[in-house]
Design a protein around this motif. Structure first.
Motif, PDB file in Angstrom:
ATOM      1  N   ILE A 175      36.964  30.837  -9.503  1.00  0.00           N
ATOM      2  CA  ILE A 175      36.807  31.848  -8.454  1.00  0.00           C
ATOM      3  C   ILE A 175      37.011  33.251  -9.020  1.00  0.00           C
ATOM      4  O   ILE A 175      36.283  34.193  -8.680  1.00  0.00           O
ATOM      5  N   GLU A 176      38.001  33.395  -9.924  1.00  0.00           N
ATOM      6  CA  GLU A 176      38.219  34.707 -10.534  1.00  0.00           C
ATOM      7  C   GLU A 176      37.023  35.129 -11.385  1.00  0.00           C
ATOM      8  O   GLU A 176      36.670  36.306 -11.446  1.00  0.00           O
ATOM      9  N   LEU A 191      31.035  40.181  -7.796  1.00  0.00           N
ATOM     10  CA  LEU A 191      30.899  40.495  -6.376  1.00  0.00           C
ATOM     11  C   LEU A 191      30.938  42.001  -6.147  1.00  0.00           C
ATOM     12  O   LEU A 191      31.735  42.730  -6.749  1.00  0.00           O
ATOM     13  N   ARG A 201      34.446  36.294  -8.994  1.00  0.00           N
ATOM     14  CA  ARG A 201      34.835  37.558  -8.361  1.00  0.00           C
ATOM     15  C   ARG A 201      34.315  38.769  -9.159  1.00  0.00           C
ATOM     16  O   ARG A 201      34.074  39.852  -8.591  1.00  0.00           O
ATOM     17  N   LYS A 210      32.996  39.894   1.149  1.00  0.00           N
ATOM     18  CA  LYS A 210      34.398  39.637   1.473  1.00  0.00           C
ATOM     19  C   LYS A 210      34.746  38.216   0.998  1.00  0.00           C
ATOM     20  O   LYS A 210      34.115  37.249   1.418  1.00  0.00           O
ATOM     21  N   LEU A 211      35.754  38.116   0.147  1.00  0.00           N
ATOM     22  CA  LEU A 211      36.159  36.822  -0.407  1.00  0.00           C
ATOM     23  C   LEU A 211      37.583  36.494   0.032  1.00  0.00           C
ATOM     24  O   LEU A 211      38.519  37.246  -0.237  1.00  0.00           O
ATOM     25  N   PHE A 224      28.984  30.434  -3.445  1.00  0.00           N
ATOM     26  CA  PHE A 224      28.658  31.679  -4.139  1.00  0.00           C
ATOM     27  C   PHE A 224      27.146  31.832  -4.333  1.00  0.00           C
ATOM     28  O   PHE A 224      26.616  32.949  -4.327  1.00  0.00           O
TER      29      PHE A 224
END
Length: 357
Positions: free
Chosen positions: A232-233, A239, A236, A244-245, A271
């Motif tokens: 996830i990082e 993005l 990120r 909005k996560l 994603f």
């Protein structure tokens, strides 16, 4: 496998020895010794019956069933059994007559009167019927044993087939994951080479887990959660401010196992289809645990269908996931997906059995 078969054979031999030992030996302790020297004589008169039953049983068990019945030569099997039973029945009669001549009956048997044909016919019929029962019992036990052995072999083959299929699915998943992640890094290169460089570094940690640390069917849950956080990082980094996560992952989980890379396919899709650099969008990921009972992963995201020119993957992720769930969590999972307008939601719940805990 061979050790298991050897143990089963030893157990079968022990069971046969105990059963026949009880049948042949126990009556010796129940004969009443009403007159001197008759106890052993009466026992030897009895002994011929279980001995004959054992002869018919084991000739069937070790030879006739394999030689004829299992080869579908039923008539030959019946013929040789009938011949065997006739010979054994004549042997019983000869033994009893010999025993009668050498050891005259006790006074209480003399009172029953002289031997007559219908009494001999009754005993002969009883002996023949008992021998047929022994042959039938031998067939029943032999066929049951073969069926159990066949079932065990079939289960072993199915287990190996499932393991091979899981390995193949894993081999499909790893390139698919790498392909999607590289496409994400590729998109970073054009507008942020620094982020792309960081992404490549983060990718190396993810690949170490994907390729080397999840070779078994199950891994500790905390390691899988660490992998998800790292992924996830990595996502990120690409993005924009319009995305909005929200992420909610459990902390400090110990003592629980899970099949690896189950949730990652769903997170990848979130994603892939839920992010737009031009419109307001969102991705929400929540994993919850009820200790020793279930693990739930709930994902919601905005929905932007990809066109045929999209480079973000081949779409095998969900198909791969469903098949892995069927193999690893049979009847112990719930996977639900739903699209409502421009909103897409996914819920995957794993119900933990003892072997997964």
């Amino acid at each position: 496998m061979s050790g298991h078969i050897q143990k089963n054979r030893i157990l079968q031999v022990a069971i046969h020895a105990i059963v026949w030992g009880l049948i042949i030996g126990l009556p010796l302790f129940f004969f009443e010794e009403n007159f001197a020297g008759r106890r052993m004589i009466r026992y030897w008169d009895f002994f011929i019956i279980p001995f004959s039953l054992a002869v018919v049983f084991y000739i069937n068990y070790f030879y006739l069933i394999d030689k004829f019945l299992f080869k579908k030569q039923t008539y030959k099997y019946l013929f040789w059994n009938l011949l065997l039973i006739i010979i054994v029945s004549m042997g019983i009669r000869y033994w009893k007559d010999l025993n009668f001549i050498n050891f005259p009956p006790p006074p209480e048997m003399v009172k029953m009167g002289p031997r007559v044909w219908y009494r001999d016919f009754f005993f002969l019929t009883r002996d023949v019927f008992s021998l047929f029962l022994a042959a039938g019992l031998s067939v029943a036990i032999k066929m049951t044993s073969q069926w159990i052995e066949s079932e065990n072999t079939q289960k072993e083959l199915e287990k190996r087939r499932a393991e091979a299929e899981l390995k193949n699915l894993q081999n499909q998943l790893n390139p698919h994951f790498l392909f999607n992640t590289l496409n994400n890094i590729y998109s970073l290169i054009t507008f942020s080479p620094e982020k792309a460089q960081q992404a490549v570094h983060d990718l190396s940690k993810l690949l170490r887990y994907v390729l080397y640390e999840n070779t078994g069917n199950y891994v500790p849950l905390e390691r899988e959660l660490d992998f998800i956080r790292n992924y996830i990082e990595l996502m990120r980094l690409r993005l924009s401010d319009k995305v909005k996560l929200d992420v909610s992952l459990p902390q400090a989980v110990t003592g629980m196992n899970i099949a690896p890379l189950l949730f990652i396919s769903l997170i990848e899709n979130a994603f892939k289809h839920g992010v737009s650099n031009n419109c307001q969008s969102f991705v929400s990921i929540c994993i919850e645990i009820v200790p020793q009972e279930k693990i739930s992963c709930c994902i919601e995201n905005s929905f932007f269908p990809k066109n045929e020119h999209d480079k973000s993957g081949s779409g095998i992720g969900l198909e791969n996931l469903r098949r892995r769930l069927e193999l690893l969590y049979p009847n112990s999972y719930l996977l639900h997906t739903e699209q409502t307008g421009d909103r897409y939601s996914t819920l995957l719940t794993l119900f933990l059995k003892p072997e997964y805990k």
